[in-house]
Write a protein that holds these residues in place. Sequence first.
Motif, PDB file in Angstrom:
ATOM      1  N   ASP A 133      11.562 -35.914   4.513  1.00  0.00           N
ATOM      2  CA  ASP A 133      10.898 -35.982   3.219  1.00  0.00           C
ATOM      3  C   ASP A 133      10.585 -37.946   2.419  1.00  0.00           C
ATOM      4  O   ASP A 133      12.360 -38.003   2.215  1.00  0.00           O
ATOM      5  CB  ASP A 133      11.273 -35.355   1.636  1.00  0.00           C
ATOM      6  N   GLU A 135      10.227 -39.680   0.078  1.00  0.00           N
ATOM      7  CA  GLU A 135      10.634 -39.658  -1.317  1.00  0.00           C
ATOM      8  C   GLU A 135      11.992 -39.566  -1.330  1.00  0.00           C
ATOM      9  O   GLU A 135      13.113 -39.006  -2.161  1.00  0.00           O
ATOM     10  CB  GLU A 135       9.932 -38.458  -2.052  1.00  0.00           C
ATOM     11  N   ASP A 136      12.960 -38.422  -0.849  1.00  0.00           N
ATOM     12  CA  ASP A 136      14.623 -38.143  -0.833  1.00  0.00           C
ATOM     13  C   ASP A 136      15.012 -38.816  -0.099  1.00  0.00           C
ATOM     14  O   ASP A 136      16.360 -38.339   0.279  1.00  0.00           O
ATOM     15  CB  ASP A 136      14.755 -36.580  -0.163  1.00  0.00           C
TER      16      ASP A 136
END
Length: 160
Positions: A133, A135-136
Amino acid sequence: MIPVLIVSGGGFQGLGLLESLQRLAHVAPIVADVYQDNVTRYLSPRYVQVPPLADEAAFTDALLALVRERGVRAVFPATAHELPLLARLRDRFARAGAQVAVSDPSLVEILLDKQATHRFLLAHGLPVQAPVDPEDHDFSRPLFGKPRHGWGGTGTVLAR
């Protein structure tokens, strides 16, 4: 000689198929492609220009005519573009005398979608890399991304 058809085989995608099939003494590959002038045209004595895939009816009619007129026994798609159509038409080609080397339409749909393929493989207990991901992700290493649909490197991105 057994005539076989390589669909959308004019470019480099069809080249490997053509070279492999030409090694078989009992096989006579025919290359069908939308473009008149390309790589395999000069490497195959049996090259046929067909209508574009965007005109599904004309494309289908041209391929089925080749199957009937030349006694084609097997059809090999060279790119992902024609897979859904050829999967839907397998029975028509079989009635005309040729087997199409393509999976069932529902499996083709899954395999042409990278996210659906990942879920399918997981559901069937096959090892797959865990998705990342963005975002992570800490971006200590860059990420290489590909579109969910598509092939050939089109739309790939490098995120840093």
